[in-house]
Design an enzyme around this catalytic site. Structure first.
Site, short mmCIF file in Angstrom:
data_model
loop_
_atom_site.label_atom_id
_atom_site.label_comp_id
_atom_site.label_asym_id
_atom_site.label_seq_id
_atom_site.Cartn_x
_atom_site.Cartn_y
_atom_site.Cartn_z
N GLU A 234 84.58 24.83 10.54
CA GLU A 234 84.89 23.41 10.35
C GLU A 234 83.80 22.50 10.88
O GLU A 234 83.59 21.39 10.40
CB GLU A 234 86.23 23.07 11.00
N ASP A 235 83.05 22.98 11.88
CA ASP A 235 82.00 22.16 12.49
C ASP A 235 80.89 21.83 11.49
O ASP A 235 80.39 20.71 11.45
CB ASP A 235 81.41 22.85 13.72
N TYR A 236 80.51 22.81 10.67
CA TYR A 236 79.46 22.58 9.67
C TYR A 236 79.89 21.53 8.65
O TYR A 236 79.16 20.59 8.35
CB TYR A 236 79.11 23.89 8.97
#
Length: 396
Positions: A234-236
């Site tokens: 999810e960070d990307y």
């Protein structure tokens, strides 16, 4: 020359060019790391600093959990709140968090239990209730294994200038006992650090969600935290949403000090395997680019290219290549460590060699398995980084 000879000549020129470019990136990471990671907090601070809501998703009790969480209660920052998120209401980590809340009654800290299912990403599901309750417009997502320095939050906030939407920390590791800890430091201080620093310098999305400061209003315009529950990485995708809206994403001058109490070579390799799988599913070009960025592979190819172009000894070229790469890696990790390494040079040599050899096999393994195991849960990975859970761990 025969047509085949022209083909080999062209291939040799391309390979030698890639080899030269690899060393350029290596040197760039050292220069950028020295500039970026050695900045000091300015003597004169702004009159008003924004309040920060800190989300701490927690699963289970790690031997260093109390130590790591306690550092967040002792930060030198004027206004922040701690939002601890634990999904399993029978998790023993609840007692650890509650004991810290009782120990530091003056710190604004709350505990959220149960989470909310908004997707297949368990971390997002765990954090949603805490995120909804956040009272500040600046949110820090910080994993439970992160150990914070007193001025780290201040450093991150000061890095968030007008055009910066996300400030993240470059992953590194705390000094612990045993060779597996040294190996973890070698990986995060050499191969991973080079990739991370170069990406940040060139404006390439490399954000990791273990410690990142986010503008909540921008995230809400991108659909909020729930929007990214369909991705395991999810960070990307979260940071890419910021970039697509014209915001900058950059690293702070302090590294994210991972301080997990249970660690081994197997744990590290499983973690790196998961990251490789995620990266190649999101950016397919890395299937080709990542292998040729490895020291042993590009060194072997460049040795052949040099022999073809300059009639040099492949063995001598390869040994010089190894030595130069090794020395640049040693300089880089020393910059990140801010001085001498906390282990012997012999440990560094062994760890460096083991890391370079094992990573090639991890890349090969990643192409033959579409399943990802994360915190005892198994997911099937699809192109684009989308995941589906195959089965869940049953609580007893």
């Amino acid at each position: 020359m025969e047509p085949w000879d022209y083909t080999l000549l062209g291939l040799a020129v391309v390979i030698f060019g890639i080899w030269c470019f690899s060393f350029f990136l290596h040197i760039l990471s050292i220069i950028y790391g020295k500039w970026r990671l050695h900045r000091k907090v300015p003597a004169v601070l702004p009159d008003i600093l924004p309040g920060v809501s800190i989300l701490k998703p927690i699963v289970g009790v790690d031997p260093n959990l109390f130590e790591n969480l306690e550092t967040f209660f002792n930060m030198k920052y004027p206004s922040y709140e701690l939002l601890f998120c634990i999904q399993d209401e029978s998790d023993a980590a609840i007692m650890v968090v509650q004991s810290l809340i009782n120990k530091y009654p003056k710190v604004d800290a709350k505990l959220f239990l149960g989470g909310k299912k908004v997707g297949v990403n368990p971390k997002i599901n765990n954090m949603v209730t805490g995120y909804d309750a956040a009272k500040f417009e600046t949110v820090l997502i910080s994993d439970s294994r992160i150990k914070m320095a007193e001025d780290t939050l201040l450093d991150m906030v000061l890095t968030m200038t007008e055009k910066v939407g996300i400030v993240h920390q470059m992953p590194y590791a705390c000094t612990r006992k045993g060779f597996p800890s040294h190996l973890e430091k070698v990986y995060f201080g050499t191969q991973h650090a080079k990739m991370y620093l170069v990406s940040d310098c060139l404006g390439i999305n490399c954000c990791t969600g273990m410690s990142c400061l986010i503008r909540k209003d921008v995230l809400e315009k991108a659909g909020g935290l729930r929007q990214f529950g369909q991705y395991l990485a999810e960070d990307y995708f979260l940071s890419q949403a910021f970039i697509n809206r014209g915001w900058k994403v950059c690293i702070s001058s302090q590294t994210a000090r991972q301080n997990c109490g249970t660690y081994s070579m197997t744990d590290l390799h499983n973690r790196l395997l998961r990251w490789i799988q995620l990266r190649t599913s999101m950016v397919p070009t890395l299937i080709l680019l990542e292998p040729i960025s490895q020291c042993l592979i590009i060194g072997s190819l460049a040795s052949w290219a040099s022999a073809f172009l300059f009639d040099s000894s492949p063995l001598v070229f390869f040994l010089i290549h190894l030595l130069a790469w090794f020395l640049l890696d040693y300089i880089l990790i020393s910059i990140i460590e801010h001085g001498d390494l906390p282990f012997s040079k012999f440990d560094f040599v062994v760890g460096w060699l083991l890391n370079e050899v094992s990573y090639i096999f991890l890349i090969l393994r990643s192409h033959f398995n579409s399943k990802i195991v994360w915190r005892n849960r198994t997911f099937r990975l699809r192109w684009g980084g989308i995941i589906e859970e195959l089965h869940s761990k049953q609580n007893v």
